[in-house]
Design a protein around this motif. Structure first.
Motif, PDB file in Angstrom:
ATOM      1  N   SER A   1       5.175  -9.160  12.786  1.00  0.00           N
ATOM      2  CA  SER A   1       5.969  -9.159  14.016  1.00  0.00           C
ATOM      3  C   SER A   1       5.497  -8.012  14.888  1.00  0.00           C
ATOM      4  CB  SER A   1       7.454  -8.980  13.688  1.00  0.00           C
ATOM      5  OG  SER A   1       7.895 -10.022  12.864  1.00  0.00           O
ATOM      6  N   PRO A   2       4.849  -8.326  16.029  1.00  0.00           N
ATOM      7  CA  PRO A   2       4.332  -7.262  16.887  1.00  0.00           C
ATOM      8  C   PRO A   2       5.438  -6.532  17.632  1.00  0.00           C
ATOM      9  CG  PRO A   2       3.882  -9.414  17.846  1.00  0.00           C
ATOM     10  CD  PRO A   2       4.532  -9.654  16.523  1.00  0.00           C
ATOM     11  N   ILE A   3       5.230  -5.220  17.818  1.00  0.00           N
ATOM     12  CA  ILE A   3       6.164  -4.374  18.561  1.00  0.00           C
ATOM     13  C   ILE A   3       5.320  -3.525  19.501  1.00  0.00           C
ATOM     14  CG2 ILE A   3       7.849  -2.503  18.391  1.00  0.00           C
ATOM     15  CD1 ILE A   3       8.297  -3.493  15.478  1.00  0.00           C
ATOM     16  N   LYS A   4       5.730  -3.442  20.756  1.00  0.00           N
ATOM     17  CA  LYS A   4       5.003  -2.628  21.720  1.00  0.00           C
ATOM     18  C   LYS A   4       5.931  -1.546  22.247  1.00  0.00           C
ATOM     19  CE  LYS A   4       1.619  -2.961  25.321  1.00  0.00           C
ATOM     20  NZ  LYS A   4       0.690  -3.770  26.015  1.00  0.00           N
ATOM     21  N   VAL A   5       5.463  -0.310  22.200  1.00  0.00           N
ATOM     22  CA  VAL A   5       6.203   0.826  22.738  1.00  0.00           C
ATOM     23  C   VAL A   5       5.269   1.508  23.726  1.00  0.00           C
ATOM     24  CG1 VAL A   5       7.371   2.993  22.242  1.00  0.00           C
ATOM     25  CG2 VAL A   5       7.480   1.122  20.590  1.00  0.00           C
ATOM     26  N   GLY A   6       5.556   1.373  25.004  1.00  0.00           N
ATOM     27  CA  GLY A   6       4.651   1.882  26.028  1.00  0.00           C
ATOM     28  C   GLY A   6       3.330   1.140  25.916  1.00  0.00           C
ATOM     29  N   GLU A   7       2.252   1.867  25.757  1.00  0.00           N
ATOM     30  CA  GLU A   7       0.925   1.257  25.603  1.00  0.00           C
ATOM     31  C   GLU A   7       0.551   1.060  24.138  1.00  0.00           C
ATOM     32  OE1 GLU A   7      -1.089   0.094  28.153  1.00  0.00           O
ATOM     33  OE2 GLU A   7       0.773   0.446  29.241  1.00  0.00           O
ATOM     34  N   ASP A   8       1.349   1.598  23.232  1.00  0.00           N
ATOM     35  CA  ASP A   8       1.022   1.537  21.810  1.00  0.00           C
ATOM     36  C   ASP A   8       1.542   0.263  21.178  1.00  0.00           C
ATOM     37  OD1 ASP A   8      -0.230   4.068  21.813  1.00  0.00           O
ATOM     38  OD2 ASP A   8       1.721   5.050  21.639  1.00  0.00           O
ATOM     39  N   GLU A   9       0.740  -0.313  20.274  1.00  0.00           N
ATOM     40  CA  GLU A   9       1.119  -1.546  19.584  1.00  0.00           C
ATOM     41  C   GLU A   9       1.271  -1.284  18.093  1.00  0.00           C
ATOM     42  OE1 GLU A   9      -1.555  -4.703  20.571  1.00  0.00           O
ATOM     43  OE2 GLU A   9      -1.274  -4.403  22.723  1.00  0.00           O
ATOM     44  N   TYR A  10       2.321  -1.848  17.531  1.00  0.00           N
ATOM     45  CA  TYR A  10       2.644  -1.713  16.118  1.00  0.00           C
ATOM     46  C   TYR A  10       2.938  -3.099  15.575  1.00  0.00           C
ATOM     47  CZ  TYR A  10       3.456   3.013  17.816  1.00  0.00           C
ATOM     48  OH  TYR A  10       3.319   4.229  18.426  1.00  0.00           O
ATOM     49  N   THR A  11       2.998  -3.226  14.236  1.00  0.00           N
ATOM     50  CA  THR A  11       3.331  -4.512  13.626  1.00  0.00           C
ATOM     51  C   THR A  11       4.213  -4.282  12.410  1.00  0.00           C
ATOM     52  OG1 THR A  11       1.113  -5.273  14.271  1.00  0.00           O
ATOM     53  CG2 THR A  11       2.352  -6.690  12.803  1.00  0.00           C
ATOM     54  N   LEU A  12       5.201  -5.148  12.241  1.00  0.00           N
ATOM     55  CA  LEU A  12       6.050  -5.150  11.043  1.00  0.00           C
ATOM     56  C   LEU A  12       5.575  -6.267  10.123  1.00  0.00           C
ATOM     57  CD1 LEU A  12       9.716  -4.693  12.288  1.00  0.00           C
ATOM     58  CD2 LEU A  12       8.579  -3.328  10.547  1.00  0.00           C
ATOM     59  N   PHE A  13       5.289  -5.925   8.869  1.00  0.00           N
ATOM     60  CA  PHE A  13       4.924  -6.905   7.851  1.00  0.00           C
ATOM     61  C   PHE A  13       5.912  -6.791   6.696  1.00  0.00           C
ATOM     62  CE2 PHE A  13       0.720  -6.364   9.814  1.00  0.00           C
ATOM     63  CZ  PHE A  13       0.284  -7.673   9.874  1.00  0.00           C
ATOM     64  N   ARG A  14       6.009  -7.833   5.902  1.00  0.00           N
ATOM     65  CA  ARG A  14       6.719  -7.733   4.631  1.00  0.00           C
ATOM     66  C   ARG A  14       5.776  -7.047   3.645  1.00  0.00           C
ATOM     67  NH1 ARG A  14      11.452 -10.095   3.997  1.00  0.00           N
ATOM     68  NH2 ARG A  14      12.111 -11.647   5.504  1.00  0.00           N
ATOM     69  N   ASP A  15       6.335  -6.333   2.687  1.00  0.00           N
ATOM     70  CA  ASP A  15       5.529  -5.626   1.689  1.00  0.00           C
ATOM     71  C   ASP A  15       4.560  -6.594   1.000  1.00  0.00           C
ATOM     72  OD1 ASP A  15       4.838  -3.313   0.124  1.00  0.00           O
ATOM     73  OD2 ASP A  15       6.017  -4.141  -1.513  1.00  0.00           O
ATOM     74  N   SER A  16       5.010  -7.816   0.729  1.00  0.00           N
ATOM     75  CA  SER A  16       4.171  -8.801   0.030  1.00  0.00           C
ATOM     76  C   SER A  16       3.023  -9.329   0.891  1.00  0.00           C
ATOM     77  CB  SER A  16       5.028  -9.976  -0.456  1.00  0.00           C
ATOM     78  OG  SER A  16       5.644 -10.610   0.650  1.00  0.00           O
ATOM     79  N   GLU A  17       3.073  -9.108   2.216  1.00  0.00           N
ATOM     80  CA  GLU A  17       2.007  -9.560   3.109  1.00  0.00           C
ATOM     81  C   GLU A  17       0.859  -8.558   3.197  1.00  0.00           C
ATOM     82  OE1 GLU A  17       4.386 -12.246   6.368  1.00  0.00           O
ATOM     83  OE2 GLU A  17       4.433 -10.072   6.629  1.00  0.00           O
ATOM     84  N   ILE A  18       1.112  -7.297   2.786  1.00  0.00           N
ATOM     85  CA  ILE A  18       0.058  -6.278   2.800  1.00  0.00           C
ATOM     86  C   ILE A  18      -0.965  -6.687   1.743  1.00  0.00           C
ATOM     87  CG2 ILE A  18      -0.470  -3.832   2.460  1.00  0.00           C
ATOM     88  CD1 ILE A  18       1.313  -4.222   4.878  1.00  0.00           C
ATOM     89  N   LEU A  19      -2.243  -6.764   2.150  1.00  0.00           N
ATOM     90  CA  LEU A  19      -3.275  -7.266   1.252  1.00  0.00           C
ATOM     91  C   LEU A  19      -3.719  -6.259   0.202  1.00  0.00           C
ATOM     92  CD1 LEU A  19      -5.461  -9.072   3.933  1.00  0.00           C
ATOM     93  CD2 LEU A  19      -3.690 -10.060   2.484  1.00  0.00           C
ATOM     94  N   ALA A  20      -3.861  -4.991   0.605  1.00  0.00           N
ATOM     95  CA  ALA A  20      -4.347  -3.981  -0.338  1.00  0.00           C
ATOM     96  C   ALA A  20      -4.063  -2.584   0.208  1.00  0.00           C
ATOM     97  CB  ALA A  20      -5.855  -4.136  -0.550  1.00  0.00           C
ATOM     98  N   LYS A  21      -4.028  -1.624  -0.698  1.00  0.00           N
ATOM     99  CA  LYS A  21      -3.933  -0.225  -0.320  1.00  0.00           C
ATOM    100  C   LYS A  21      -5.336   0.351  -0.448  1.00  0.00           C
ATOM    101  CE  LYS A  21      -1.368   2.675  -2.858  1.00  0.00           C
ATOM    102  NZ  LYS A  21      -0.213   3.436  -3.311  1.00  0.00           N
ATOM    103  N   ILE A  22      -5.766   1.128   0.554  1.00  0.00           N
ATOM    104  CA  ILE A  22      -7.109   1.699   0.555  1.00  0.00           C
ATOM    105  C   ILE A  22      -7.019   3.123   0.035  1.00  0.00           C
ATOM    106  CG2 ILE A  22      -9.102   2.314   1.974  1.00  0.00           C
ATOM    107  CD1 ILE A  22      -8.140   0.081   3.936  1.00  0.00           C
ATOM    108  N   ASN A  23      -7.625   3.363  -1.122  1.00  0.00           N
ATOM    109  CA  ASN A  23      -7.647   4.709  -1.709  1.00  0.00           C
ATOM    110  C   ASN A  23      -8.942   5.396  -1.306  1.00  0.00           C
ATOM    111  OD1 ASN A  23      -5.203   4.305  -3.139  1.00  0.00           O
ATOM    112  ND2 ASN A  23      -6.322   3.149  -4.678  1.00  0.00           N
ATOM    113  N   GLU A  24      -8.809   6.545  -0.692  1.00  0.00           N
ATOM    114  CA  GLU A  24     -10.008   7.271  -0.248  1.00  0.00           C
ATOM    115  C   GLU A  24     -10.179   8.552  -1.008  1.00  0.00           C
ATOM    116  OE1 GLU A  24     -11.002   6.354   4.126  1.00  0.00           O
ATOM    117  OE2 GLU A  24      -8.906   6.967   4.081  1.00  0.00           O
TER     118      GLU A  24
END
Length: 103
Positions: free
Chosen positions: A80-103
Motif C-alpha cells: 500500500s503506497p503512502i506519499k508524504v510530501g515528495e517522499d514515497e513509502y510502502t506498507l507491506f505485510r510481514d509475510s510479503e517481505i521476500l528476504a532480509k539482507i544481512n550485510e
C-alpha cells in the motif's frame, strides 16, 4: 480529512511493515553517471516501522520477521503506497517481505 505531515506519526498495525525503497545508485564505482533509463527500480528497502505482530488462532501474538532499520528485499509490485510530501513509502505485510539482507 487528515493529511499525514510526518511519516514518524504513522504506526503500522498487526503484521504490517513500513518501508522506503532504497534509491539505486546513479553513479558507478568509478564515478561514471548513469542515465535514468539504465537505472532499474530496485527492490531493496529500509524498514522504518514495524507493527506488533498478528495473532494466531489461540490469540498469541506472532513475532515479526523484520525490525526497524533492517534492509529487506520487497516484491516489485504490491503493498500500500503512502506519499508524504515528495517522499514515497510502502506498507507491506510481514509475510510479503521476500528476504532480509544481512550485510
Amino acid at each position: 480529512m487528515s493529511v499525514l505531515r510526518n511519516i514518524k506519526s504513522l504506526a503500522p498495525l498487526l503484521d504490517r511493515v513500513l518501508v522506503q525503497r532504497i534509491k539505486p545508485e546513479a553513479k558507478t564505482a568509478s564515478g561514471i553517471f548513469l542515465p535514468e533509463s539504465s537505472v532499474k527500480e530496485q527492490n531493496e528497502a529500509k524498514v522504518l516501522a514495524v507493527g506488533p505482530g498478528a495473532f494466531d488462532k489461540d490469540g498469541k501474538r506472532l513475532p515479526m520477521g523484520v525490525a526497524n532499520g533492517d534492509k529487506v528485499l520487497i516484491p516489485q509490485f504490491g503493498g500500500s503506497p503512502i506519499k508524504v510530501g515528495e517522499d514515497e513509502y510502502t506498507l507491506f505485510r510481514d509475510s510479503e517481505i521476500l528476504a532480509k539482507i544481512n550485510e
